[in-house]
Scaffold this motif. Structure first.
Motif, PDB file in Angstrom:
ATOM      1  N   TYR A  21       0.769  -1.046   0.117  1.00 47.05           N
ATOM      2  CA  TYR A  21      -0.106   0.046  -0.031  1.00 47.05           C
ATOM      3  C   TYR A  21       0.966   1.260   0.012  1.00 47.05           C
ATOM      4  N   ILE A  26      -1.084   4.427  -1.325  1.00 46.32           N
ATOM      5  CA  ILE A  26      -2.350   4.474  -0.534  1.00 46.32           C
ATOM      6  C   ILE A  26      -2.210   4.895   0.817  1.00 46.32           C
ATOM      7  N   ILE A  27      -1.033   4.624   1.144  1.00 48.76           N
ATOM      8  CA  ILE A  27      -0.657   4.999   2.737  1.00 48.76           C
ATOM      9  C   ILE A  27       0.991   5.499   2.813  1.00 48.76           C
ATOM     10  N   TRP A  46      -7.630   5.027   8.262  1.00 48.16           N
ATOM     11  CA  TRP A  46      -7.802   5.002   6.931  1.00 48.16           C
ATOM     12  C   TRP A  46      -7.450   3.746   6.473  1.00 48.16           C
ATOM     13  N   VAL A  50      -9.778   1.303   4.108  1.00 52.22           N
ATOM     14  CA  VAL A  50      -9.127   0.569   2.861  1.00 52.22           C
ATOM     15  C   VAL A  50      -9.469  -0.899   3.116  1.00 52.22           C
ATOM     16  N   LYS A  64      -6.326   3.441  -4.949  1.00 53.06           N
ATOM     17  CA  LYS A  64      -5.503   4.718  -5.445  1.00 53.06           C
ATOM     18  C   LYS A  64      -5.975   5.774  -5.987  1.00 53.06           C
ATOM     19  N   TYR A  66      -9.130   7.062  -5.284  1.00 53.87           N
ATOM     20  CA  TYR A  66      -9.543   7.698  -4.035  1.00 53.87           C
ATOM     21  C   TYR A  66      -8.600   8.411  -3.381  1.00 53.87           C
ATOM     22  N   THR A  67      -7.443   7.786  -3.213  1.00 49.27           N
ATOM     23  CA  THR A  67      -6.706   8.370  -2.419  1.00 49.27           C
ATOM     24  C   THR A  67      -5.898   9.526  -3.093  1.00 49.27           C
ATOM     25  N   ARG A  68      -5.453   9.382  -4.522  1.00 51.04           N
ATOM     26  CA  ARG A  68      -4.862  10.539  -5.218  1.00 51.04           C
ATOM     27  C   ARG A  68      -5.986  11.720  -4.966  1.00 51.04           C
ATOM     28  N   ARG A  80     -14.866  12.080  -5.461  1.00 52.09           N
ATOM     29  CA  ARG A  80     -14.727  10.914  -4.618  1.00 52.09           C
ATOM     30  C   ARG A  80     -16.032  10.312  -4.169  1.00 52.09           C
TER      31      ARG A  80
END
Length: 122
Positions: A21, A26-27, A46, A50, A64, A66-68, A80
């Motif tokens: 991740y 992602i993290i 978080w 996930v 990824k 969503y994270t971005r 989102r």
């Protein structure tokens, strides 16, 4: 702060997955002066989110994305929201399929049990 093994245990995922991740963006754990990964309560929350997304079959590529979007800021809230609503619909479709399948299996099992009872009576 949590070590990688502590956070892995709390979230019930492997340290290998956490490293993956991190590699995928992602993290982003904090690193101490020795370069050791450290995680806080926000990381924990978080990762729990996930994990639920993965448990419901959201592809890593969407997580990824969503994270971005999240990291870009509040102006991405609509994108989102759309991503999460699409995933929620996917989950609801899966629930509907599972319930229909469960109903079909219940009927089939009942039929077999009835046939078995009838064969014992004869």
């Amino acid at each position: 702060m949590y070590s990688i093994s502590e956070i892995a245990e709390k979230v019930d995922i492997s340290a290998h997955t956490l490293r993956y991740y991190e590699k995928e963006g992602i993290i982003k754990p904090v690193r101490n002066d020795s370069g050791v990964r450290q995680f806080d309560e926000k990381h924990l929350q978080w990762l729990q989110f996930v994990k639920k997304l993965r448990e419901t079959q959201m592809p890593v590529s969407q997580i990824k994305e969503y994270t971005r979007l999240f990291l870009k800021g509040e102006h991405t809230a609509n994108a989102r929201l759309n991503l999460l609503e699409e995933h929620q619909q996917y989950i609801r479709d899966q629930i509907e399929t599972l319930l229909a399948t469960d109903d079909m299996l219940t009927k089939k099992i009942s039929t077999y049990k009835e046939l078995m009872r009838e064969s014992l009576v004869k």
